[in-house]
Design a protein around this motif. Structure first.
Motif, PDB file in Angstrom:
ATOM      1  N   THR A  44       0.848  -1.193   0.000  1.00 30.37           N
ATOM      2  CA  THR A  44       0.000   0.000   0.000  1.00 30.37           C
ATOM      3  C   THR A  44       0.882   1.241   0.000  1.00 30.37           C
ATOM      4  OG1 THR A  44      -0.097   0.066   2.412  1.00 30.37           O
ATOM      5  CG2 THR A  44      -1.853  -1.154   1.287  1.00 30.37           C
ATOM      6  N   PRO A  45       0.398   2.333  -0.565  1.00 31.86           N
ATOM      7  CA  PRO A  45       1.163   3.580  -0.508  1.00 31.86           C
ATOM      8  C   PRO A  45       0.986   4.227   0.867  1.00 31.86           C
ATOM      9  CG  PRO A  45      -0.879   3.923  -1.685  1.00 31.86           C
ATOM     10  CD  PRO A  45      -0.819   2.462  -1.353  1.00 31.86           C
ATOM     11  N   GLY A  46       1.771   5.249   1.115  1.00 30.17           N
ATOM     12  CA  GLY A  46       1.596   5.988   2.357  1.00 30.17           C
ATOM     13  C   GLY A  46       2.903   6.229   3.075  1.00 30.17           C
ATOM     14  N   SER A  47       2.787   6.883   4.208  1.00 28.08           N
ATOM     15  CA  SER A  47       3.952   7.176   5.034  1.00 28.08           C
ATOM     16  C   SER A  47       3.505   7.213   6.488  1.00 28.08           C
ATOM     17  CB  SER A  47       4.581   8.506   4.635  1.00 28.08           C
ATOM     18  OG  SER A  47       3.757   9.574   5.035  1.00 28.08           O
ATOM     19  N   SER A  48       4.463   7.310   7.366  1.00 37.40           N
ATOM     20  CA  SER A  48       4.190   7.315   8.797  1.00 37.40           C
ATOM     21  C   SER A  48       3.748   8.676   9.314  1.00 37.40           C
ATOM     22  CB  SER A  48       5.444   6.892   9.554  1.00 37.40           C
ATOM     23  OG  SER A  48       6.446   7.890   9.396  1.00 37.40           O
ATOM     24  N   SER A  78       7.634  13.552  15.225  1.00 33.69           N
ATOM     25  CA  SER A  78       6.381  12.804  15.154  1.00 33.69           C
ATOM     26  C   SER A  78       5.323  13.599  14.403  1.00 33.69           C
ATOM     27  CB  SER A  78       5.874  12.480  16.557  1.00 33.69           C
ATOM     28  OG  SER A  78       5.306  13.630  17.152  1.00 33.69           O
ATOM     29  N   PRO A  79       4.245  12.935  13.979  1.00 34.03           N
ATOM     30  CA  PRO A  79       3.151  13.656  13.321  1.00 34.03           C
ATOM     31  C   PRO A  79       2.568  14.774  14.198  1.00 34.03           C
ATOM     32  CG  PRO A  79       2.915  11.313  12.938  1.00 34.03           C
ATOM     33  CD  PRO A  79       4.031  11.483  13.942  1.00 34.03           C
ATOM     34  N   ALA A  80       2.710  14.659  15.515  1.00 33.45           N
ATOM     35  CA  ALA A  80       2.224  15.700  16.436  1.00 33.45           C
ATOM     36  C   ALA A  80       3.219  16.846  16.591  1.00 33.45           C
ATOM     37  CB  ALA A  80       1.934  15.085  17.797  1.00 33.45           C
ATOM     38  N   GLY A  81       4.404  16.709  15.970  1.00 33.92           N
ATOM     39  CA  GLY A  81       5.407  17.764  16.035  1.00 33.92           C
ATOM     40  C   GLY A  81       6.424  17.596  17.148  1.00 33.92           C
ATOM     41  N   ASP A  82       6.400  16.462  17.831  1.00 26.09           N
ATOM     42  CA  ASP A  82       7.337  16.216  18.926  1.00 26.09           C
ATOM     43  C   ASP A  82       8.619  15.564  18.408  1.00 26.09           C
ATOM     44  OD1 ASP A  82       5.448  17.084  20.859  1.00 26.09           O
ATOM     45  OD2 ASP A  82       4.474  15.113  20.762  1.00 26.09           O
ATOM     46  N   PRO A  83       9.784  16.080  18.808  1.00 24.13           N
ATOM     47  CA  PRO A  83      11.021  15.416  18.417  1.00 24.13           C
ATOM     48  C   PRO A  83      11.176  14.118  19.212  1.00 24.13           C
ATOM     49  CG  PRO A  83      11.490  17.310  19.806  1.00 24.13           C
ATOM     50  CD  PRO A  83      10.016  17.290  19.573  1.00 24.13           C
ATOM     51  N   GLU A  84      11.555  13.053  18.521  1.00 22.38           N
ATOM     52  CA  GLU A  84      11.750  11.760  19.162  1.00 22.38           C
ATOM     53  C   GLU A  84      13.090  11.202  18.721  1.00 22.38           C
ATOM     54  OE1 GLU A  84       8.421   9.108  18.908  1.00 22.38           O
ATOM     55  OE2 GLU A  84       6.987  10.736  19.112  1.00 22.38           O
ATOM     56  N   VAL A  85      13.833  10.645  19.654  1.00 24.06           N
ATOM     57  CA  VAL A  85      15.149  10.077  19.358  1.00 24.06           C
ATOM     58  C   VAL A  85      15.250   8.685  19.970  1.00 24.06           C
ATOM     59  CG1 VAL A  85      16.301  12.319  19.206  1.00 24.06           C
ATOM     60  CG2 VAL A  85      16.213  11.112  21.385  1.00 24.06           C
TER      61      VAL A  85
END
Length: 105
Positions: A44-48, A78-85
């Motif tokens: 399927t197409p798409g992204s995270s 993240s999609p919510a705008g939070d940096p994650e490492v």
């Protein structure tokens, strides 16, 4: 640290190749770009929805005959705008013929 906890059971050239392949598959999964290279893996197409994605480390190791896993540590926004490492991920691979490896689910 990831390298210290991964078995080194592949020839160095194969390990490097699988690290690069695992990174490319993981980035295609997250961004949606490049999925056409592996049509049997991505159906399927798409992204995270993640942006500013970067792979911080990879470690490939054999998991059986003609099978391998690439463990990744990655970061992004993240999609919510939070940096994650330090996010973990794994790409499973199988050797089809010769030196051709493909991702499998």
């Amino acid at each position: 640290m990831l390298d210290a906890h991964s078995p080194h059971n592949l020839p160095p050239q194969v390990e490097q190749h699988l690290d690069q392949l695992g990174r490319a598959v993981w980035l295609a999964d997250l961004t949606g770009q490049g999925r056409t290279q592996w049509p049997h893996y991505f159906t399927t197409p798409g992204s995270s929805g993640y942006t500013s994605i970067r792979v911080q480390a990879t470690a490939a190791h054999a998991t059986g005959p003609r099978r391998a896993a690439v463990t990744l540590i990655w970061a992004g926004t993240s999609p919510a705008g939070d940096p994650e490492v330090g996010l973990p991920g794994t790409v499973l691979l199988t050797q089809r013929s010769g030196s051709t490896w493909e991702p499998v689910r």
